[in-house]
Structure formats: C-alpha cells, structure tokens
Design a protein around this motif. Structure first.
Motif, mmCIF file in Angstrom:
data_model
loop_
_atom_site.group_PDB
_atom_site.id
_atom_site.type_symbol
_atom_site.label_atom_id
_atom_site.label_comp_id
_atom_site.label_asym_id
_atom_site.label_seq_id
_atom_site.Cartn_x
_atom_site.Cartn_y
_atom_site.Cartn_z
ATOM 1 N N SER A 52 0.818 -1.213 0.000
ATOM 2 C CA SER A 52 0.000 0.000 0.000
ATOM 3 C C SER A 52 0.854 1.267 0.000
ATOM 4 O O SER A 52 0.385 2.321 -0.414
ATOM 5 C CB SER A 52 -0.946 0.006 1.206
ATOM 6 N N THR A 53 2.093 1.156 0.456
ATOM 7 C CA THR A 53 2.971 2.323 0.524
ATOM 8 C C THR A 53 4.393 1.935 0.123
ATOM 9 O O THR A 53 4.762 0.750 0.138
ATOM 10 C CB THR A 53 3.036 2.909 1.948
ATOM 11 N N LEU A 54 5.187 2.936 -0.186
ATOM 12 C CA LEU A 54 6.593 2.700 -0.495
ATOM 13 C C LEU A 54 7.321 2.164 0.738
ATOM 14 O O LEU A 54 8.161 1.263 0.631
ATOM 15 C CB LEU A 54 7.250 3.990 -0.993
ATOM 16 N N VAL A 55 6.993 2.672 1.895
ATOM 17 C CA VAL A 55 7.627 2.196 3.135
ATOM 18 C C VAL A 55 7.373 0.695 3.313
ATOM 19 O O VAL A 55 8.293 -0.065 3.628
ATOM 20 C CB VAL A 55 7.134 2.997 4.365
ATOM 21 N N ALA A 56 6.142 0.254 3.085
ATOM 22 C CA ALA A 56 5.822 -1.174 3.218
ATOM 23 C C ALA A 56 6.577 -2.000 2.184
ATOM 24 O O ALA A 56 7.070 -3.089 2.491
ATOM 25 C CB ALA A 56 4.317 -1.386 3.069
ATOM 26 N N ALA A 57 6.677 -1.480 0.968
ATOM 27 C CA ALA A 57 7.403 -2.201 -0.081
ATOM 28 C C ALA A 57 8.885 -2.318 0.244
ATOM 29 O O ALA A 57 9.489 -3.375 0.071
ATOM 30 C CB ALA A 57 7.210 -1.499 -1.423
ATOM 31 N N VAL A 58 9.472 -1.246 0.724
ATOM 32 C CA VAL A 58 10.891 -1.264 1.094
ATOM 33 C C VAL A 58 11.121 -2.258 2.222
ATOM 34 O O VAL A 58 12.058 -3.064 2.177
ATOM 35 C CB VAL A 58 11.380 0.147 1.497
ATOM 36 N N LYS A 59 10.267 -2.234 3.211
ATOM 37 C CA LYS A 59 10.400 -3.153 4.342
ATOM 38 C C LYS A 59 10.375 -4.604 3.870
ATOM 39 O O LYS A 59 11.162 -5.430 4.335
ATOM 40 C CB LYS A 59 9.279 -2.897 5.348
ATOM 41 N N ALA A 60 9.505 -4.912 2.918
ATOM 42 C CA ALA A 60 9.352 -6.288 2.446
ATOM 43 C C ALA A 60 10.398 -6.690 1.417
ATOM 44 O O ALA A 60 10.845 -7.839 1.401
ATOM 45 C CB ALA A 60 7.957 -6.473 1.845
ATOM 46 N N GLU A 61 10.802 -5.753 0.553
ATOM 47 C CA GLU A 61 11.635 -6.119 -0.583
ATOM 48 C C GLU A 61 13.066 -5.618 -0.544
ATOM 49 O O GLU A 61 13.929 -6.180 -1.216
ATOM 50 C CB GLU A 61 10.970 -5.622 -1.877
ATOM 51 N N ALA A 62 13.319 -4.547 0.181
ATOM 52 C CA ALA A 62 14.678 -3.988 0.232
ATOM 53 C C ALA A 62 14.909 -3.319 1.576
ATOM 54 O O ALA A 62 15.076 -2.106 1.664
ATOM 55 C CB ALA A 62 14.876 -2.989 -0.912
ATOM 56 N N PRO A 63 14.917 -4.117 2.647
ATOM 57 C CA PRO A 63 15.027 -3.519 3.986
ATOM 58 C C PRO A 63 16.272 -2.649 4.188
ATOM 59 O O PRO A 63 16.286 -1.761 5.023
ATOM 60 C CB PRO A 63 15.034 -4.722 4.925
ATOM 61 N N GLU A 64 17.300 -2.884 3.369
ATOM 62 C CA GLU A 64 18.531 -2.075 3.491
ATOM 63 C C GLU A 64 18.256 -0.591 3.144
ATOM 64 O O GLU A 64 19.021 0.277 3.547
ATOM 65 C CB GLU A 64 19.641 -2.633 2.608
ATOM 66 N N LEU A 65 17.167 -0.325 2.435
ATOM 67 C CA LEU A 65 16.833 1.065 2.099
ATOM 68 C C LEU A 65 16.009 1.735 3.180
ATOM 69 O O LEU A 65 15.769 2.942 3.125
ATOM 70 C CB LEU A 65 16.056 1.102 0.780
ATOM 71 N N SER A 66 15.595 0.985 4.194
ATOM 72 C CA SER A 66 14.788 1.538 5.280
ATOM 73 C C SER A 66 15.494 2.669 6.008
ATOM 74 O O SER A 66 14.837 3.553 6.575
ATOM 75 C CB SER A 66 14.396 0.452 6.281
ATOM 76 N N LYS A 67 16.802 2.661 5.986
ATOM 77 C CA LYS A 67 17.570 3.690 6.699
ATOM 78 C C LYS A 67 17.290 5.109 6.170
ATOM 79 O O LYS A 67 17.557 6.082 6.850
ATOM 80 C CB LYS A 67 19.067 3.399 6.605
ATOM 81 N N PHE A 68 16.745 5.204 4.968
ATOM 82 C CA PHE A 68 16.466 6.504 4.385
ATOM 83 C C PHE A 68 15.158 7.128 4.871
ATOM 84 O O PHE A 68 14.885 8.287 4.624
ATOM 85 C CB PHE A 68 16.451 6.423 2.856
ATOM 86 N N PHE A 69 14.339 6.335 5.550
ATOM 87 C CA PHE A 69 13.075 6.833 6.062
ATOM 88 C C PHE A 69 13.234 7.244 7.520
ATOM 89 O O PHE A 69 13.852 6.543 8.304
ATOM 90 C CB PHE A 69 11.973 5.778 5.968
ATOM 91 N N VAL A 70 12.649 8.373 7.848
ATOM 92 C CA VAL A 70 12.674 8.816 9.237
ATOM 93 C C VAL A 70 11.631 8.039 9.994
ATOM 94 O O VAL A 70 10.486 7.941 9.577
ATOM 95 C CB VAL A 70 12.382 10.343 9.314
ATOM 96 N N ALA A 71 12.022 7.500 11.135
ATOM 97 C CA ALA A 71 11.095 6.693 11.930
ATOM 98 C C ALA A 71 10.092 7.548 12.659
ATOM 99 O O ALA A 71 10.259 8.688 12.891
ATOM 100 C CB ALA A 71 11.870 5.856 12.938
#
Length: 142
Positions: free
Chosen positions: A123-142
C-alpha cells in the motif's frame, strides 16, 4: 511487474502509439543525487530502486516525433489510463484528468506523466521497502 508492463506496451501498440522505454531501475546513488537536486523527486527512496517503476516516452502520432516534453497531454492521459487498467499507479494526472504537479525538496513544481509504478501488494513505499529492500529503510525517518 514485467508482465503488467508488457500489457501496457501491447495496449499502446494496439492503438498505434509508438514508445521508448526510459528509466527503469535506478541506483541508490542516482536517487540520492535527484533528491539532493530537489527538483525531480520528493523522496529519498524510489519505486525505481525496487524495480517497480518505469518511465515511458511516447511518440506523438500527430508529429511522428518522440514527445519528450509531453506536449500532447491527451496522449499521455491515454497512457495513464492504460497503465491504471494494468494495475499501475500513474503520477501525471488527477482523477478528474487534470495535470498532477508534485513538489520536491526545492519546492519547485514538476509534472511527471512518464512515470508509472506497480505497488501491488504494497500500500505504501515504506511497506514495499520493508518487504523487498530492507537495506533502504535507513532513508526513512522513523
């Protein structure tokens, strides 16, 4: 994702609309540069990095030339509708058909009728990153 995109391209071909496949996969370095520039992206991570976005440039049937400035707005509106019919989200138009402008960090408006992205099942880019490319999660502010 590829099968859905091939469907969009087949539909363009059926309508006699020629195209050029533009940007597909984007590296993190390119995304960072675009984000830093602040004019062509509004986020530090892109659907392109997940191999779920593509830019398609259309040939204007009226001129026979590649419409790199999207001067034929109706042509790109048709492309957007075709993309949506195949499950893509498009960025160029609002539901009423008017142009959708976005703003990057530089606060300059830009219009991107070339870009389509396949989000399913996320549903969101954040969800997609978490599922498919968790290494990119660092770019999102928690």
């Amino acid at each position: 994702v590829q099968a859905a995109y091939w469907g969009v391209l087949a539909d363009l071909g059926t309508r006699g609309i020629a195209y050029k496949v533009g940007e597909t996969v984007r590296t993190s370095a390119v995304q960072a540069d675009l984000f830093k520039e602040g004019t062509k992206t509004s986020q530090p991570v892109s659907w392109h990095q997940l191999r779920r976005a593509v830019h398609t440039i259309l040939f204007d049937p009226k001129t026979g030339k590649l419409d790199i400035k999207a001067d034929n707005v109706d042509l790109y509106r048709e492309y957007a509708k075709l993309a949506e019919a195949h499950g893509f989200r498009q960025l160029g138009f609002r539901p009423d058909g008017s142009k959708r402008y976005m703003f990057g960090p530089a606060k300059k408006p830009y219009w991107d009728p070339y870009h389509i992205e396949y989000r399913g099942p996320h549903s969101t880019l954040v969800a997609a990153v978490k599922a498919e490319a968790p290494e990119l999660s660092k770019f999102f502010v928690a």
